[in-house]
Motif scaffolding. Structure first.
Motif, PDB file in Angstrom:
ATOM      1  N   ALA A  66      47.913 -33.130  45.765  1.00  0.00           N
ATOM      2  CA  ALA A  66      46.551 -32.619  45.540  1.00  0.00           C
ATOM      3  C   ALA A  66      46.477 -31.162  46.000  1.00  0.00           C
ATOM      4  N   TYR A  67      47.002 -30.256  45.193  1.00  0.00           N
ATOM      5  CA  TYR A  67      46.953 -28.843  45.564  1.00  0.00           C
ATOM      6  C   TYR A  67      45.505 -28.389  45.711  1.00  0.00           C
ATOM      7  N   GLY A  68      45.276 -27.604  46.745  1.00  0.00           N
ATOM      8  CA  GLY A  68      43.931 -27.174  47.087  1.00  0.00           C
ATOM      9  C   GLY A  68      43.456 -27.783  48.390  1.00  0.00           C
ATOM     10  N   GLU A  69      44.153 -28.841  48.869  1.00  0.00           N
ATOM     11  CA  GLU A  69      43.733 -29.499  50.105  1.00  0.00           C
ATOM     12  C   GLU A  69      44.230 -28.781  51.359  1.00  0.00           C
ATOM     13  N   LYS A  70      45.166 -27.870  51.222  1.00  0.00           N
ATOM     14  CA  LYS A  70      45.692 -27.059  52.323  1.00  0.00           C
ATOM     15  C   LYS A  70      46.193 -27.930  53.483  1.00  0.00           C
ATOM     16  N   GLU A  71      45.700 -27.702  54.720  1.00  0.00           N
ATOM     17  CA  GLU A  71      46.250 -28.393  55.892  1.00  0.00           C
ATOM     18  C   GLU A  71      46.046 -29.905  55.854  1.00  0.00           C
ATOM     19  N   ARG A  72      45.136 -30.356  55.044  1.00  0.00           N
ATOM     20  CA  ARG A  72      44.904 -31.799  54.959  1.00  0.00           C
ATOM     21  C   ARG A  72      46.152 -32.543  54.451  1.00  0.00           C
ATOM     22  N   ALA A  73      46.997 -31.860  53.694  1.00  0.00           N
ATOM     23  CA  ALA A  73      48.207 -32.501  53.170  1.00  0.00           C
ATOM     24  C   ALA A  73      49.109 -32.970  54.312  1.00  0.00           C
ATOM     25  N   PHE A  74      49.290 -32.128  55.330  1.00  0.00           N
ATOM     26  CA  PHE A  74      50.157 -32.525  56.440  1.00  0.00           C
ATOM     27  C   PHE A  74      49.491 -33.607  57.287  1.00  0.00           C
ATOM     28  N   TYR A  75      48.177 -33.564  57.398  1.00  0.00           N
ATOM     29  CA  TYR A  75      47.454 -34.640  58.077  1.00  0.00           C
ATOM     30  C   TYR A  75      47.704 -35.965  57.357  1.00  0.00           C
ATOM     31  N   ARG A  76      47.586 -35.984  56.028  1.00  0.00           N
ATOM     32  CA  ARG A  76      47.790 -37.217  55.280  1.00  0.00           C
ATOM     33  C   ARG A  76      49.227 -37.715  55.404  1.00  0.00           C
ATOM     34  N   LEU A  77      50.178 -36.791  55.450  1.00  0.00           N
ATOM     35  CA  LEU A  77      51.577 -37.192  55.634  1.00  0.00           C
ATOM     36  C   LEU A  77      51.758 -37.907  56.963  1.00  0.00           C
ATOM     37  N   GLN A  78      51.172 -37.360  58.037  1.00  0.00           N
ATOM     38  CA  GLN A  78      51.291 -37.985  59.348  1.00  0.00           C
ATOM     39  C   GLN A  78      50.619 -39.359  59.391  1.00  0.00           C
ATOM     40  N   VAL A  79      49.473 -39.487  58.738  1.00  0.00           N
ATOM     41  CA  VAL A  79      48.785 -40.782  58.679  1.00  0.00           C
ATOM     42  C   VAL A  79      49.670 -41.809  57.970  1.00  0.00           C
ATOM     43  N   GLU A  80      50.305 -41.393  56.887  1.00  0.00           N
ATOM     44  CA  GLU A  80      51.194 -42.303  56.152  1.00  0.00           C
ATOM     45  C   GLU A  80      52.372 -42.730  57.026  1.00  0.00           C
ATOM     46  N   ILE A  81      52.883 -41.811  57.822  1.00  0.00           N
ATOM     47  CA  ILE A  81      53.994 -42.135  58.719  1.00  0.00           C
ATOM     48  C   ILE A  81      53.550 -43.120  59.797  1.00  0.00           C
ATOM     49  N   LEU A  82      52.422 -42.847  60.466  1.00  0.00           N
ATOM     50  CA  LEU A  82      52.002 -43.711  61.573  1.00  0.00           C
ATOM     51  C   LEU A  82      51.574 -45.097  61.093  1.00  0.00           C
ATOM     52  N   GLN A  83      51.107 -45.196  59.856  1.00  0.00           N
ATOM     53  CA  GLN A  83      50.712 -46.494  59.316  1.00  0.00           C
ATOM     54  C   GLN A  83      51.919 -47.385  59.046  1.00  0.00           C
ATOM     55  N   ASN A  84      53.104 -46.783  58.953  1.00  0.00           N
ATOM     56  CA  ASN A  84      54.293 -47.542  58.575  1.00  0.00           C
ATOM     57  C   ASN A  84      55.427 -47.458  59.587  1.00  0.00           C
ATOM     58  N   SER A  85      55.151 -46.896  60.750  1.00  0.00           N
ATOM     59  CA  SER A  85      56.196 -46.743  61.755  1.00  0.00           C
ATOM     60  C   SER A  85      55.623 -46.973  63.152  1.00  0.00           C
ATOM     61  N   ASP A  86      56.448 -47.496  64.054  1.00  0.00           N
ATOM     62  CA  ASP A  86      56.013 -47.669  65.440  1.00  0.00           C
ATOM     63  C   ASP A  86      56.640 -46.618  66.345  1.00  0.00           C
ATOM     64  N   ASP A  87      57.112 -45.515  65.756  1.00  0.00           N
ATOM     65  CA  ASP A  87      57.764 -44.445  66.514  1.00  0.00           C
ATOM     66  C   ASP A  87      56.702 -43.503  67.091  1.00  0.00           C
ATOM     67  N   MET A  88      56.496 -43.587  68.408  1.00  0.00           N
ATOM     68  CA  MET A  88      55.473 -42.780  69.071  1.00  0.00           C
ATOM     69  C   MET A  88      55.826 -41.295  69.150  1.00  0.00           C
ATOM     70  N   SER A  89      57.046 -40.936  68.776  1.00  0.00           N
ATOM     71  CA  SER A  89      57.414 -39.526  68.861  1.00  0.00           C
ATOM     72  C   SER A  89      56.617 -38.671  67.881  1.00  0.00           C
ATOM     73  N   LEU A  90      55.910 -39.301  66.949  1.00  0.00           N
ATOM     74  CA  LEU A  90      54.997 -38.558  66.074  1.00  0.00           C
ATOM     75  C   LEU A  90      53.949 -37.803  66.887  1.00  0.00           C
ATOM     76  N   PHE A  91      53.630 -38.305  68.082  1.00  0.00           N
ATOM     77  CA  PHE A  91      52.607 -37.676  68.922  1.00  0.00           C
ATOM     78  C   PHE A  91      53.191 -36.681  69.923  1.00  0.00           C
ATOM     79  N   ASP A  92      54.512 -36.494  69.893  1.00  0.00           N
ATOM     80  CA  ASP A  92      55.174 -35.608  70.851  1.00  0.00           C
ATOM     81  C   ASP A  92      55.263 -34.204  70.267  1.00  0.00           C
ATOM     82  N   TRP A  93      54.155 -33.485  70.332  1.00  0.00           N
ATOM     83  CA  TRP A  93      54.091 -32.131  69.810  1.00  0.00           C
ATOM     84  C   TRP A  93      53.233 -31.267  70.731  1.00  0.00           C
TER      85      TRP A  93
END
Length: 419
Positions: free
Chosen positions: A269-296
């Motif tokens: 969905a071009y035009g969404e800008k930073e929301r694209a990376f937010y959606r990618l992270q949501v997709e990752i956390l919904q399907n993974s139990d790896d807490m390192s997603l929050f290590d930033w």
């Protein structure tokens, strides 16, 4: 070689399949392997210039060249375009011509380059291409990497190819690569193989081995990861850190270029800008139990304080040991809800006068969660939480590294949602 459209290639492959089926009387005949050998294709990895020959130039030639255009060879078409296109496009035409020459030398029947093989004016074709890109590079016979600002292997680190977002998957996906300098001289004696069974003679002292070591030093990706990469939801923080120093022309592409690396489904969905990376992270956390997603570290997404604004936030981290991160048997996966990310228990109240009195706490901290063990001995990675905008809701304040006792504090009784 000739320049073919998608339908033409499909028709050729189908005809080859038909011929092999008719000629193969033995049930043990593996004609699919023959087809694979006959339809080998190379794929180009390069950095786009400001004056690239694109799909429309090939598909719709200048009026003077239109007659008989479809019957011309690739070389003849490129020569014709050279006479009619602006001189600034000369280097792009040269690049593509040399790519075709190299592809033929590598024994490929077909060659694919994103600049002229994707119709970016078609949103459907662009969407399909982005989703399929990792697989296309993975399935290629060889990936030709053109380093437009490199003369010798010792100068690799200064080439912008290593700092672009899309070239990360173009480095990780192919099983065989050949690196070329700006004069189209191959930088190694042999092609750079990834599968261990085919890397005979490519030890650390060979030109190929030295190149892999240089690539590892430049990218921060270990040689073992370069050779054995598999797409999927593994080592989340580490994989995001590989993209942390890369850039893309469009903000959304920092997320879209990682779709294949994590093997997730993400609508384009071009035009969404930073929301694209937010959606990618949501997709990752919904399907993974790896807490390192929050290590930033750094700026949070405007859509969730728990998630990072961009991959750049993963260039630095506390150092959560993913093998020891929190994984409760029945409640391990964080879930996205309408009021925030539901954190798995336990979450504790902060006791500023008791067990946590020695901690350096930011203003507003009222609770914490232990994400897992830190790389520092006897320490844990602690997520500090502040009050959210509604009852039962929290927000991320900071990530710290501290020692925690057996009974750190009183648990928060209700489910915790972090927005």
């Amino acid at each position: 070689m000739t320049l073919l459209g998608r339908n033409d290639v499909q028709a050729e492959v189908n005809e080859r399949l038909r011929q092999h089926r008719e000629s193969c009387n033995d049930e043990a005949c593996n004609y699919l392997e023959d087809i694979k050998d006959e339809t080998r294709y190379s794929i180009l990895s390069h950095r786009w210039s400001d004056h690239e020959v694109v799909f429309q130039h090939i598909q719709t030639p200048p009026e003077k060249l239109a007659k008989g255009w479809g019957l011309l060879s690739a070389d003849a078409k490129l020569a014709g375009l050279r006479e009619h296109l602006p001189s600034e496009m000369g280097p792009s035409l040269d690049k593509f011509a040399r790519f075709l020459d190299v592809s033929k030398d590598k024994g490929c029947s077909y060659a694919w380059a994103d600049t002229i093989c994707i119709n970016k004016e078609s949103s459907a074709e662009l969407d399909e291409s982005i989703r399929s890109m990792f697989a296309w590079y993975r399935d290629s016979h060889i990936c030709i990497v053109y380093l437009s600002e490199t003369s010798f292997q010792s100068y690799l680190g200064s080439d912008p190819w290593f700092r672009r977002g899309w070239t990360l998957q173009e480095l990780l996906a192919p099983r065989r690569l050949a690196f070329y300098a700006k004069n189209w001289k191959q930088l190694t004696r042999y092609d750079c193989m990834k599968r261990s069974s085919e890397r005979a003679g490519q030890g650390e002292e060979s030109s190929e081995g030295r190149l892999w070591s240089s690539v590892a030093n430049i990218t921060g990706i270990q040689v073992e990861d370069l050779h054995n990469f598999k797409p999927g939801l593994y080592d989340i923080r580490k994989r995001l850190s590989w993209a942390s120093n890369r850039k893309t022309t469009r903000i959304e592409d920092m997320a879209y270029s990682l779709i294949g690396i994590f093997d997730v489904n993400l609508p384009i969905a071009y035009g969404e800008k930073e929301r694209a990376f937010y959606r990618l992270q949501v997709e990752i956390l919904q399907n993974s139990d790896d807490m390192s997603l929050f290590d930033w570290q750094g700026e949070a997404s405007m859509y969730s304080s728990m998630l990072a604004l961009s991959p750049a936030c993963f260039s630095a981290s506390i150092g959560l040991r993913t093998e020891d991160s929190l994984r409760a048997p029945d409640d391990s996966i964080c879930t996205q809800t309408s009021i925030g990310i539901r954190m798995p228990p336990p979450v504790y109240h902060l006791d500023r006068q008791g067990a946590q009195r020695s901690w350096k706490l930011p203003d507003g901290a009222i609770a914490f969660s232990i994400l897992g063990a830190s790389s520092k001995p006897s320490h844990h990675v602690i997520l500090l939480l502040g009050a959210g905008s509604r009852r039962g809701q929290y927000k991320r304040l900071a990530l710290i590294e501290m020692q925690v006792g057996r009974d750190p504090s009183k648990q928060v009784s209700d489910a915790v949602f972090v927005k």
